[in-house]
Design a protein around this motif. Sequence first.
Motif, PDB file in Angstrom:
ATOM      1  N   ALA A 155      24.285  48.312  61.724  1.00  0.00           N
ATOM      2  CA  ALA A 155      25.209  49.444  60.328  1.00  0.00           C
ATOM      3  C   ALA A 155      24.873  47.823  59.456  1.00  0.00           C
ATOM      4  CB  ALA A 155      26.372  49.087  60.501  1.00  0.00           C
ATOM      5  N   VAL A 156      25.054  47.506  57.839  1.00  0.00           N
ATOM      6  CA  VAL A 156      25.009  46.979  57.221  1.00  0.00           C
ATOM      7  C   VAL A 156      26.864  46.740  56.506  1.00  0.00           C
ATOM      8  CG1 VAL A 156      24.444  45.956  55.357  1.00  0.00           C
ATOM      9  CG2 VAL A 156      22.654  46.223  57.225  1.00  0.00           C
ATOM     10  N   PHE A 157      27.471  45.709  56.471  1.00  0.00           N
ATOM     11  CA  PHE A 157      28.398  45.975  55.252  1.00  0.00           C
ATOM     12  C   PHE A 157      28.094  44.364  54.058  1.00  0.00           C
ATOM     13  CE2 PHE A 157      32.244  43.735  53.801  1.00  0.00           C
ATOM     14  CZ  PHE A 157      33.531  44.065  53.220  1.00  0.00           C
ATOM     15  N   VAL A 158      28.057  45.080  52.679  1.00  0.00           N
ATOM     16  CA  VAL A 158      27.823  44.632  51.874  1.00  0.00           C
ATOM     17  C   VAL A 158      29.255  43.849  50.717  1.00  0.00           C
ATOM     18  CG1 VAL A 158      27.041  44.650  49.415  1.00  0.00           C
ATOM     19  CG2 VAL A 158      25.870  45.711  51.439  1.00  0.00           C
ATOM     20  N   GLY A 159      29.075  42.893  51.188  1.00  0.00           N
ATOM     21  CA  GLY A 159      30.530  41.853  50.833  1.00  0.00           C
ATOM     22  C   GLY A 159      30.474  40.712  49.871  1.00  0.00           C
ATOM     23  N   ILE A 160      29.672  41.032  48.712  1.00  0.00           N
ATOM     24  CA  ILE A 160      28.776  39.751  48.139  1.00  0.00           C
ATOM     25  C   ILE A 160      29.302  39.629  46.738  1.00  0.00           C
ATOM     26  CG2 ILE A 160      26.600  40.117  48.478  1.00  0.00           C
ATOM     27  CD1 ILE A 160      26.568  42.548  45.958  1.00  0.00           C
ATOM     28  N   GLY A 161      30.943  40.261  46.531  1.00  0.00           N
ATOM     29  CA  GLY A 161      31.830  39.536  45.489  1.00  0.00           C
ATOM     30  C   GLY A 161      31.424  40.015  43.665  1.00  0.00           C
ATOM     31  N   LEU A 162      32.248  39.860  42.685  1.00  0.00           N
ATOM     32  CA  LEU A 162      31.384  39.926  41.706  1.00  0.00           C
ATOM     33  C   LEU A 162      30.221  39.539  41.420  1.00  0.00           C
ATOM     34  CD1 LEU A 162      34.599  41.163  40.204  1.00  0.00           C
ATOM     35  CD2 LEU A 162      33.210  42.418  40.361  1.00  0.00           C
ATOM     36  N   MET A 209      35.910  20.852  24.175  1.00  0.00           N
ATOM     37  CA  MET A 209      35.460  21.471  25.108  1.00  0.00           C
ATOM     38  C   MET A 209      36.065  23.487  25.742  1.00  0.00           C
ATOM     39  SD  MET A 209      36.014  20.719  29.505  1.00  0.00           S
ATOM     40  CE  MET A 209      35.196  21.767  30.511  1.00  0.00           C
ATOM     41  N   VAL A 210      35.440  24.238  25.574  1.00  0.00           N
ATOM     42  CA  VAL A 210      35.282  25.643  25.680  1.00  0.00           C
ATOM     43  C   VAL A 210      35.325  26.071  27.025  1.00  0.00           C
ATOM     44  CG1 VAL A 210      35.241  27.591  24.985  1.00  0.00           C
ATOM     45  CG2 VAL A 210      35.696  25.899  23.005  1.00  0.00           C
ATOM     46  N   ILE A 211      35.921  26.741  27.621  1.00  0.00           N
ATOM     47  CA  ILE A 211      36.206  27.251  29.273  1.00  0.00           C
ATOM     48  C   ILE A 211      36.113  28.659  28.983  1.00  0.00           C
ATOM     49  CG2 ILE A 211      36.822  27.253  31.063  1.00  0.00           C
ATOM     50  CD1 ILE A 211      37.538  24.337  31.424  1.00  0.00           C
ATOM     51  N   VAL A 212      35.467  29.293  28.989  1.00  0.00           N
ATOM     52  CA  VAL A 212      35.298  31.288  28.901  1.00  0.00           C
ATOM     53  C   VAL A 212      35.769  31.805  30.023  1.00  0.00           C
ATOM     54  CG1 VAL A 212      34.082  33.307  28.291  1.00  0.00           C
ATOM     55  CG2 VAL A 212      33.372  30.450  27.914  1.00  0.00           C
ATOM     56  N   ALA A 213      36.777  32.369  30.015  1.00  0.00           N
ATOM     57  CA  ALA A 213      37.231  33.321  31.696  1.00  0.00           C
ATOM     58  C   ALA A 213      37.320  34.682  31.054  1.00  0.00           C
ATOM     59  CB  ALA A 213      38.925  32.231  31.611  1.00  0.00           C
ATOM     60  N   ILE A 214      36.569  35.149  30.481  1.00  0.00           N
ATOM     61  CA  ILE A 214      36.940  36.505  30.798  1.00  0.00           C
ATOM     62  C   ILE A 214      36.813  37.701  31.396  1.00  0.00           C
ATOM     63  CG2 ILE A 214      37.008  36.364  28.082  1.00  0.00           C
ATOM     64  CD1 ILE A 214      34.270  37.286  27.842  1.00  0.00           C
ATOM     65  N   GLY A 215      36.220  37.054  33.153  1.00  0.00           N
ATOM     66  CA  GLY A 215      36.723  37.948  33.771  1.00  0.00           C
ATOM     67  C   GLY A 215      34.726  38.169  34.293  1.00  0.00           C
ATOM     68  N   GLN A 216      34.717  38.653  35.150  1.00  0.00           N
ATOM     69  CA  GLN A 216      32.981  38.890  35.581  1.00  0.00           C
ATOM     70  C   GLN A 216      32.287  40.271  35.968  1.00  0.00           C
ATOM     71  OE1 GLN A 216      34.914  36.538  39.491  1.00  0.00           O
ATOM     72  NE2 GLN A 216      32.908  36.577  40.054  1.00  0.00           N
ATOM     73  N   GLY A 217      31.374  40.702  35.358  1.00  0.00           N
ATOM     74  CA  GLY A 217      30.276  41.016  35.289  1.00  0.00           C
ATOM     75  C   GLY A 217      29.753  41.689  37.560  1.00  0.00           C
ATOM     76  N   GLU A 218      29.659  42.983  37.139  1.00  0.00           N
ATOM     77  CA  GLU A 218      29.191  43.364  38.232  1.00  0.00           C
ATOM     78  C   GLU A 218      27.906  42.457  39.024  1.00  0.00           C
ATOM     79  OE1 GLU A 218      28.538  47.292  38.910  1.00  0.00           O
ATOM     80  OE2 GLU A 218      30.776  48.232  38.326  1.00  0.00           O
ATOM     81  N   ARG A 219      27.617  42.534  40.457  1.00  0.00           N
ATOM     82  CA  ARG A 219      25.550  42.369  40.632  1.00  0.00           C
ATOM     83  C   ARG A 219      24.769  43.153  39.981  1.00  0.00           C
ATOM     84  NH1 ARG A 219      26.329  37.203  42.626  1.00  0.00           N
ATOM     85  NH2 ARG A 219      28.046  36.119  43.947  1.00  0.00           N
ATOM     86  N   ALA A 220      24.522  42.590  39.821  1.00  0.00           N
ATOM     87  CA  ALA A 220      23.102  43.313  39.440  1.00  0.00           C
ATOM     88  C   ALA A 220      21.995  42.936  40.570  1.00  0.00           C
ATOM     89  CB  ALA A 220      22.956  43.255  37.804  1.00  0.00           C
ATOM     90  N   GLU A 221      21.807  42.786  41.101  1.00  0.00           N
ATOM     91  CA  GLU A 221      20.679  41.712  41.656  1.00  0.00           C
ATOM     92  C   GLU A 221      20.676  42.302  43.220  1.00  0.00           C
ATOM     93  OE1 GLU A 221      23.454  38.668  42.747  1.00  0.00           O
ATOM     94  OE2 GLU A 221      23.214  39.903  41.399  1.00  0.00           O
TER      95      GLU A 221
END
Length: 410
Positions: free
Chosen positions: A220-227, A354-366
């Motif tokens: 079995a395989v569990f995928v828990g790779i986050g965003l 300095m500008v820090i960007v924190a507008i959320g994460q996208g899905e992992r495409a890889e």
Amino acid sequence: MAEQRAVLSDEQLERNFADIAPPLTNDAALLEANKCLFCHDAPCTIACPTHIDVPAFIKKIATGNLRGSARVILDANPFGHSCARACPVEVLCEGACVLNDRDEQPIKIALLQRHATDYVLETKLKLFEAGTPTGKHVAIIGAGPAGLACARDLRRQGHAVTVFEAKPQPGGLNTYGIAEYKLKTDVALAEVQDILDLGVELKTGTTVESLDDLLAEYDAVFVGIGLGSTKRLGIPGEDLPGVIDALTFIEHLKTHPYRETAVGRHVVVIGAGNTAIDAVTQAKRLGAAEATIVYRRGEQDMPCYHYEYELAKRDGCGFRFHTAPQRIVANGSGAVAAIEVRTPHGSETMSCDMVIVAIGQGERAELRWPTDDPRVFVGGDCANGGAEIVNAAAEGVAAAKRIHERLTNG
């Protein structure tokens, strides 16, 4: 950067990043535990995604049984150590405490949970052991809370487990992405080590690009790779030196001595989620003279928790609502000098270095996985779109149960 932050002493930086909620003394823990009403249908337990039996673990603290208390906690939640420090308890267990209905302060559940779980870490107690070998082998992709919670429970059932992690260290956002004053890296890694000590095989620095080989080799395989990575702003100037995404900024802070993390004197953070709050408060604590949140919607629309907002205000961070970034402007050296924004009253230029960007994460495409293969299980942020440590842990535990049922029942 045109201007550098204030130079703080090592001692001041240590104070700035000390635990925001210091641990209870033994006497304070006993006093707090004895305030609990030990509700039969405990709303605090129901509110916890991992459904820790809160009255049971608090009663054990009240009788001096810290080992037993920690076992109750960690049996339900393999990440009880980190959740005690970084869980939004105000909207979960403590928010559900019946004492709130009496206009009294809720039981300090998080601090009591930390009191018990810290005892386990400090005394190096081993509360669980691997089950009798079943001959089954499960692959887990991602060594964050979801993957490692799944691994822990599978090992307790006797299944062999191999965890593949792309980063050099396990722990996911616990190790790399939680504000330093909430959860320190050494605590996150010690918690992980307790799980690995059950016989979980860990392969770090390993990126899985396809499930085909794993499905041929494992049961079995569990995928828990986050965003994936932080979303881009899509405005001119976002690739200038001095523009950084929040998770990269926080990761550097958590993996280097404090003074080695670059921060500007006038910092703008774009976004208003919990990660944005972590970024703006830590910029201020690193020595920024000004650290300001810029958010395109109103105060009432912020996705961050209210207590996070209050923390940032107490730290002296600024907030600009109904303010949308339009362009990041460079100085003569090509680094950040200002950000142009649109407000309800027109356009404005805010000076910053300095500008820090924190507008959320996208899905992992890889990595893509089959949705119709009964041997593949998914959990954590890559499945729920981004939630808390406790949600990831709960999904990992639930997946381990489903995997165990499949492996033992065919």
